[in-house]
Scaffold this motif. Sequence first.
Motif, PDB file in Angstrom:
ATOM      1  N   VAL A  70      48.383  39.330  23.203  1.00 51.96           N
ATOM      2  CA  VAL A  70      48.541  38.577  24.443  1.00 51.96           C
ATOM      3  C   VAL A  70      48.461  39.531  25.624  1.00 51.96           C
ATOM      4  N   TRP A  71      47.915  39.026  26.724  1.00 50.95           N
ATOM      5  CA  TRP A  71      47.815  39.835  27.935  1.00 50.95           C
ATOM      6  C   TRP A  71      49.175  39.947  28.613  1.00 50.95           C
ATOM      7  N   ARG A  72      49.399  41.088  29.240  1.00 53.12           N
ATOM      8  CA  ARG A  72      50.634  41.288  29.984  1.00 53.12           C
ATOM      9  C   ARG A  72      50.538  40.603  31.346  1.00 53.12           C
ATOM     10  N   LEU A  73      51.699  40.253  31.878  1.00 54.48           N
ATOM     11  CA  LEU A  73      51.763  39.495  33.134  1.00 54.48           C
ATOM     12  C   LEU A  73      52.288  40.342  34.283  1.00 54.48           C
ATOM     13  N   ASP A  74      52.055  41.649  34.214  1.00 54.14           N
ATOM     14  CA  ASP A  74      52.583  42.555  35.230  1.00 54.14           C
ATOM     15  C   ASP A  74      51.492  43.161  36.109  1.00 54.14           C
ATOM     16  N   GLY A  75      50.331  42.508  36.150  1.00 52.53           N
ATOM     17  CA  GLY A  75      49.242  43.012  36.972  1.00 52.53           C
ATOM     18  C   GLY A  75      48.357  44.026  36.277  1.00 52.53           C
ATOM     19  N   THR A  76      48.542  44.220  34.984  1.00 52.07           N
ATOM     20  CA  THR A  76      47.682  45.143  34.231  1.00 52.07           C
ATOM     21  C   THR A  76      46.234  44.663  34.284  1.00 52.07           C
ATOM     22  N   PRO A  77      45.277  45.508  34.706  1.00 50.79           N
ATOM     23  CA  PRO A  77      43.882  45.065  34.784  1.00 50.79           C
ATOM     24  C   PRO A  77      43.192  45.083  33.421  1.00 50.79           C
ATOM     25  N   TYR A  78      42.387  44.061  33.176  1.00 50.95           N
ATOM     26  CA  TYR A  78      41.564  43.970  31.964  1.00 50.95           C
ATOM     27  C   TYR A  78      40.109  43.833  32.393  1.00 50.95           C
ATOM     28  N   SER A  79      39.219  44.431  31.627  1.00 55.36           N
ATOM     29  CA  SER A  79      37.799  44.455  31.996  1.00 55.36           C
ATOM     30  C   SER A  79      36.946  43.786  30.932  1.00 55.36           C
ATOM     31  N   GLY A  80      35.762  43.358  31.330  1.00 53.25           N
ATOM     32  CA  GLY A  80      34.811  42.753  30.408  1.00 53.25           C
ATOM     33  C   GLY A  80      33.421  42.766  30.999  1.00 53.25           C
ATOM     34  N   ARG A  81      32.441  42.349  30.202  1.00 55.15           N
ATOM     35  CA  ARG A  81      31.035  42.321  30.629  1.00 55.15           C
ATOM     36  C   ARG A  81      30.476  40.923  30.416  1.00 55.15           C
ATOM     37  N   LEU A  82      29.625  40.533  31.341  1.00 53.46           N
ATOM     38  CA  LEU A  82      28.862  39.293  31.241  1.00 53.46           C
ATOM     39  C   LEU A  82      27.410  39.631  31.546  1.00 53.46           C
ATOM     40  N   VAL A  89      40.046  41.746  35.798  1.00 54.91           N
ATOM     41  CA  VAL A  89      40.957  40.645  36.091  1.00 54.91           C
ATOM     42  C   VAL A  89      42.377  41.066  35.732  1.00 54.91           C
ATOM     43  N   SER A  90      43.338  40.592  36.518  1.00 48.97           N
ATOM     44  CA  SER A  90      44.741  40.866  36.224  1.00 48.97           C
ATOM     45  C   SER A  90      45.565  39.614  36.493  1.00 48.97           C
ATOM     46  N   ILE A  91      46.684  39.509  35.789  1.00 47.85           N
ATOM     47  CA  ILE A  91      47.583  38.361  35.920  1.00 47.85           C
ATOM     48  C   ILE A  91      48.984  38.873  36.250  1.00 47.85           C
ATOM     49  N   THR A  92      49.617  38.243  37.211  1.00 44.70           N
ATOM     50  CA  THR A  92      50.992  38.593  37.554  1.00 44.70           C
ATOM     51  C   THR A  92      51.819  37.318  37.619  1.00 44.70           C
ATOM     52  N   ASP A  93      52.890  37.272  36.836  1.00 49.85           N
ATOM     53  CA  ASP A  93      53.815  36.147  36.951  1.00 49.85           C
ATOM     54  C   ASP A  93      54.476  36.222  38.329  1.00 49.85           C
ATOM     55  N   GLU A  94      54.524  35.094  39.021  1.00 47.39           N
ATOM     56  CA  GLU A  94      55.066  35.088  40.379  1.00 47.39           C
ATOM     57  C   GLU A  94      56.544  35.452  40.415  1.00 47.39           C
ATOM     58  N   SER A  95      57.220  35.413  39.266  1.00 48.31           N
ATOM     59  CA  SER A  95      58.622  35.816  39.234  1.00 48.31           C
ATOM     60  C   SER A  95      58.784  37.302  39.526  1.00 48.31           C
ATOM     61  N   GLY A  96      57.695  38.064  39.428  1.00 48.08           N
ATOM     62  CA  GLY A  96      57.749  39.491  39.716  1.00 48.08           C
ATOM     63  C   GLY A  96      57.445  39.824  41.164  1.00 48.08           C
ATOM     64  N   ASP A 227      59.230  53.941  36.762  1.00 51.09           N
ATOM     65  CA  ASP A 227      58.249  54.446  35.799  1.00 51.09           C
ATOM     66  C   ASP A 227      58.691  54.163  34.367  1.00 51.09           C
ATOM     67  N   ARG A 228      59.989  54.250  34.105  1.00 55.27           N
ATOM     68  CA  ARG A 228      60.484  53.953  32.746  1.00 55.27           C
ATOM     69  C   ARG A 228      60.255  52.482  32.406  1.00 55.27           C
ATOM     70  N   ILE A 229      60.473  51.605  33.382  1.00 51.44           N
ATOM     71  CA  ILE A 229      60.248  50.180  33.153  1.00 51.44           C
ATOM     72  C   ILE A 229      58.774  49.910  32.871  1.00 51.44           C
ATOM     73  N   ILE A 230      57.884  50.495  33.667  1.00 49.00           N
ATOM     74  CA  ILE A 230      56.450  50.280  33.485  1.00 49.00           C
ATOM     75  C   ILE A 230      55.993  50.824  32.134  1.00 49.00           C
ATOM     76  N   GLU A 231      56.502  51.984  31.743  1.00 54.21           N
ATOM     77  CA  GLU A 231      56.137  52.560  30.457  1.00 54.21           C
ATOM     78  C   GLU A 231      56.657  51.694  29.313  1.00 54.21           C
ATOM     79  N   TYR A 232      57.856  51.171  29.451  1.00 46.63           N
ATOM     80  CA  TYR A 232      58.441  50.307  28.421  1.00 46.63           C
ATOM     81  C   TYR A 232      57.621  49.031  28.260  1.00 46.63           C
TER      82      TYR A 232
END
Length: 309
Positions: A70-82, A89-96, A227-232
């Motif tokens: 599953v993709w993370r919801l913390d703004g992590t970018p994912y890439s692809g080709r068409l 593209v990145s996804i961020t839950d608005e709760s963050g 940084d510890r939170i992001i790494e976790y």
Amino acid sequence: MIVLWVMIALMAVVISFAALTRGETKAALTFRTSLEKQFAAEAAIERGIMEIIYRNANRGQTLILEKREVWRLDGTPYSGRLGENGYRVSITDESGKIGINALTDQTGIVLKNLLVQFGAAPEKADVIVDSVLDWKDEDNLHRLNGAEDEYYGSLPTPYKTRNASFETLEELLLVRGVDADILYGSRDRQGIFPFLTIAAGSGRINPGTAPRPVLLALPGMTPDAADRIIEYRRTSEIRSLEEVMNLVGGGYTQLAPYAGVSESGYYSITALGYREDESRGHAIAATIAFDNPPGYRIAYYKSPSGVKP
């Protein structure tokens, strides 16, 4: 001589026609490339929606097949080709994010810390925070550094405060102290727009999905703890405040009143479609609301957006 002059005239017509044709061909190719980048970005938005649905359907699964994580919801970018085009593209839950409609006199410190982090002087940050709170409250009494109808009515183009919740983030441009550079940023620095929301209802920020600038805006948060939170989060989801406490350490007491781990059901998706140069890509920003499952609705959509993942 007559034949010579006719030949010269014909050559001039041919040259003009060739130049015109080449210009129109180049314009058509540029338009086609632009459309392809736009379509790649739109496809990336749809991919983001699909990944949210997949994540919700597989939440709590102990076994996930390889390459179907599953993709993370913390703004992590994912890439692809068409085909010849790429997308990010990145996804961020608005709760963050910082919910401006849920701000109070107590939680306004989080917005102030974010503003200072992005270059605003503390005095100006106080003006913006108090003015945001005045804009959305129901009375016409301004806070120490805020503004109400008396201030806005004295402007060259007068208007009144809403005295209700913000309907869009762009409405912030009407608030005293906020300008386009602060909200959207400039060539040299980023703006605060990607870190704000009107969707989050509780006012508590989810460290499990918050971008680093929002984490650093929380009282008691240090760069090392962020940084510890992001790494976790790279390998595990934060599901409880106990996990946050272990990661933050001594600053947790200050942070606790501002933090929560509940997801909002609203997700911001930022997408970029490009051919070769990402700096010349087409960016789209959207907010997707899963507030009536199993369906969803598009609560916000901007194309092009200027906000890149």
